[in-house]
Write a protein that holds these residues in place. Structure first.
Motif, short mmCIF file in Angstrom:
data_model
loop_
_atom_site.label_atom_id
_atom_site.label_comp_id
_atom_site.label_asym_id
_atom_site.label_seq_id
_atom_site.Cartn_x
_atom_site.Cartn_y
_atom_site.Cartn_z
N ALA A 212 16.33 8.73 -29.75
CA ALA A 212 16.79 7.48 -30.37
C ALA A 212 18.31 7.38 -30.30
CB ALA A 212 16.32 7.41 -31.82
N PHE A 213 19.00 8.48 -30.61
CA PHE A 213 20.46 8.49 -30.50
C PHE A 213 20.88 8.30 -29.04
CE2 PHE A 213 24.41 10.90 -29.76
CZ PHE A 213 25.27 10.19 -30.59
N GLY A 214 20.17 8.97 -28.13
CA GLY A 214 20.49 8.81 -26.71
C GLY A 214 20.33 7.38 -26.24
N THR A 215 19.33 6.67 -26.76
CA THR A 215 19.12 5.28 -26.39
C THR A 215 20.27 4.41 -26.88
OG1 THR A 215 16.72 5.60 -26.52
CG2 THR A 215 17.53 3.34 -26.56
N ILE A 216 20.81 4.73 -28.05
CA ILE A 216 21.91 3.93 -28.61
C ILE A 216 23.17 4.05 -27.75
CG2 ILE A 216 23.46 3.70 -30.59
CD1 ILE A 216 21.09 4.58 -32.35
N VAL A 217 23.47 5.27 -27.31
CA VAL A 217 24.73 5.48 -26.56
C VAL A 217 24.55 5.31 -25.05
CG1 VAL A 217 25.56 7.05 -28.33
CG2 VAL A 217 24.37 7.99 -26.35
N ALA A 218 23.30 5.20 -24.56
CA ALA A 218 23.05 5.18 -23.12
C ALA A 218 23.78 4.06 -22.38
CB ALA A 218 21.55 5.10 -22.86
N PRO A 219 23.87 2.82 -22.90
CA PRO A 219 24.53 1.76 -22.13
C PRO A 219 26.01 2.01 -21.87
CG PRO A 219 23.16 0.81 -23.87
CD PRO A 219 23.23 2.28 -24.12
N PHE A 220 26.66 2.84 -22.68
CA PHE A 220 28.10 3.03 -22.54
C PHE A 220 28.46 3.85 -21.29
CE2 PHE A 220 27.41 2.34 -27.08
CZ PHE A 220 28.32 1.33 -27.33
N PHE A 221 27.59 4.77 -20.86
CA PHE A 221 27.92 5.62 -19.72
C PHE A 221 27.96 4.85 -18.40
CE2 PHE A 221 26.20 8.54 -22.93
CZ PHE A 221 27.24 9.45 -23.01
N PRO A 222 26.92 4.06 -18.05
CA PRO A 222 27.05 3.27 -16.82
C PRO A 222 28.12 2.19 -16.93
CG PRO A 222 25.02 2.70 -17.98
CD PRO A 222 25.58 3.91 -18.65
N ALA B 184 21.70 -2.92 -17.93
CA ALA B 184 20.65 -3.84 -18.37
C ALA B 184 19.40 -3.08 -18.81
CB ALA B 184 20.32 -4.81 -17.24
N LEU B 185 19.01 -2.05 -18.04
CA LEU B 185 17.81 -1.28 -18.40
C LEU B 185 18.01 -0.54 -19.72
CD1 LEU B 185 14.99 -0.35 -17.51
CD2 LEU B 185 16.09 1.55 -16.30
N SER B 186 19.18 0.05 -19.92
CA SER B 186 19.46 0.77 -21.16
C SER B 186 19.51 -0.17 -22.35
CB SER B 186 20.78 1.54 -21.03
OG SER B 186 20.75 2.45 -19.96
N ALA B 187 20.09 -1.35 -22.15
CA ALA B 187 20.15 -2.33 -23.25
C ALA B 187 18.74 -2.82 -23.61
CB ALA B 187 21.03 -3.51 -22.84
N TRP B 188 17.91 -3.01 -22.60
CA TRP B 188 16.53 -3.43 -22.87
C TRP B 188 15.78 -2.36 -23.65
CZ3 TRP B 188 11.90 -3.60 -19.02
CH2 TRP B 188 10.85 -4.30 -19.60
N ALA B 189 15.98 -1.09 -23.26
CA ALA B 189 15.35 0.00 -24.00
C ALA B 189 15.81 0.02 -25.46
CB ALA B 189 15.66 1.34 -23.33
N LEU B 190 17.09 -0.25 -25.70
CA LEU B 190 17.60 -0.27 -27.07
C LEU B 190 16.95 -1.39 -27.88
CD1 LEU B 190 19.56 0.73 -29.21
CD2 LEU B 190 21.33 -0.73 -28.19
N VAL B 191 16.80 -2.57 -27.28
CA VAL B 191 16.17 -3.68 -27.99
C VAL B 191 14.71 -3.35 -28.32
CG1 VAL B 191 15.41 -6.08 -27.76
CG2 VAL B 191 17.70 -5.42 -27.00
N TYR C 33 8.59 0.52 -25.28
CA TYR C 33 9.80 1.34 -25.30
C TYR C 33 9.64 2.70 -24.61
CZ TYR C 33 13.21 4.68 -27.07
OH TYR C 33 14.12 5.68 -27.15
N PRO C 34 8.60 3.49 -24.91
CA PRO C 34 8.50 4.80 -24.25
C PRO C 34 8.50 4.70 -22.72
CG PRO C 34 6.98 4.69 -26.09
CD PRO C 34 7.52 3.32 -25.90
N LYS C 35 7.80 3.70 -22.17
CA LYS C 35 7.77 3.56 -20.71
C LYS C 35 9.13 3.18 -20.15
CE LYS C 35 2.87 2.31 -20.44
NZ LYS C 35 1.89 1.29 -20.02
N VAL C 36 9.83 2.27 -20.84
CA VAL C 36 11.16 1.87 -20.38
C VAL C 36 12.14 3.04 -20.50
CG1 VAL C 36 13.09 0.29 -20.79
CG2 VAL C 36 10.74 -0.55 -20.93
N TYR C 37 12.03 3.81 -21.59
CA TYR C 37 12.89 4.98 -21.76
C TYR C 37 12.64 6.00 -20.66
CZ TYR C 37 15.17 8.93 -24.03
OH TYR C 37 15.98 10.01 -24.32
N ILE C 38 11.37 6.23 -20.34
CA ILE C 38 11.03 7.16 -19.25
C ILE C 38 11.59 6.66 -17.93
CG2 ILE C 38 9.09 8.00 -17.86
CD1 ILE C 38 7.50 8.24 -20.47
N ALA C 39 11.47 5.35 -17.67
CA ALA C 39 12.01 4.78 -16.44
C ALA C 39 13.53 4.96 -16.37
CB ALA C 39 11.65 3.30 -16.35
#
Length: 245
Positions: free
Chosen positions: A118-128, A165-172, A181-187
């Protein structure tokens, strides 16, 4: 000790054993790709270590699942016969029943191991986003953009925007507790590991850019995260119970 605790114990032991072995294997594979030492030997040892990690985790998970069984935990429920036996001891010999097996509701909520992805999903969009900004600065500061390497840079910028875009979608989806969400996170995990590895290998093959220590660490983090959290997202009862809308 009930069967659920025994199963959880097996699962945790499998994770504790598999994670360091997988990390060592990924490190050896990356070192082989970077050309440190004998490449073939490092790659072979790394592959064996990764396979051993997967086998350890799968074995412990299977044993824990077999111990727990598919019918849940045993739980005695009152039945009309047993209630009648309690009221009339004469009926006790004919009203004895064994325990019934009932399904337990899966755990829900952002607790336990789920807090980490969950924390990784929150910060994921910042890296790309940071990577895309750095690449845009490189392009804007360059005086001659006709070199073929800039086609590669433009492609990296586009891929990083897609990952944003993919990371932001996973966060939403995570905030909404959507079952997708689990499938998008795995992708996202798989795409990150594939893109980081392909980017380093293509840059080395096409332009002779050596895989430095920082690039090797990025590859190791991406591959390690995929190896750990993809199985968790697929198998965790808490994930299935939390994301059910």
């Amino acid at each position: 000790m009930n069967r659920s605790r025994i199963a959880v114990g097996f699962h945790r032991v499998g994770l504790i054993l598999a994670v360091p072995v997988a990390a060592i294997g990924a490190g050896l594979l990356i070192a082989g790709a970077a050309g440190a030492g004998d490449r073939s030997t490092l790659a072979a040892v790394g592959g064996v270590a990764l396979a051993a990690a997967g086998a350890l985790y799968a074995t412990c998970w299977s044993v824990g699942w077999a111990v727990r069984g598919f019918m849940g935990e045993p739980e005695v429920e009152p039945t009309p016969a047993s209630l009648g036996a309690a009221a009339n001891p004469v009926l006790a010999p004919v009203a004895v029943e064994g325990p019934r097996w009932v399904k337990r509701a899966p755990p829900t909520g952002f607790r336990g191991w789920l807090l980490l992805p969950a924390f990784g999903t929150i910060v994921a969009p910042f890296f790309p986003a940071k990577a895309a900004i750095d690449l845009v600065e490189v392009v804007t500061q360059a005086k001659d953009r006709s070199h073929p390497v800039f086609l590669f840079v433009y492609g990296e910028i586009a891929l990083n925007c897609a990952m944003i875009a993919l990371s932001a979608w996973a966060l939403v989806l995570m905030v909404q507790r959507d079952r997708r969400y689990p499938k998008v996170y795995i992708a996202a995990l798989a795409a990150t590991a594939a893109l980081v590895t392909a980017d380093a290998l293509l840059a080395q093959a096409l332009f002779g850019v050596a895989i430095d220590q920082e690039t090797g660490r990025s590859m190791g983090r991406a591959i390690g995260a995929a190896l750990i959290w993809i199985p968790y997202m697929r198998k965790s009862k808490r994930v299935a119970g939390t994301f059910s809308k």
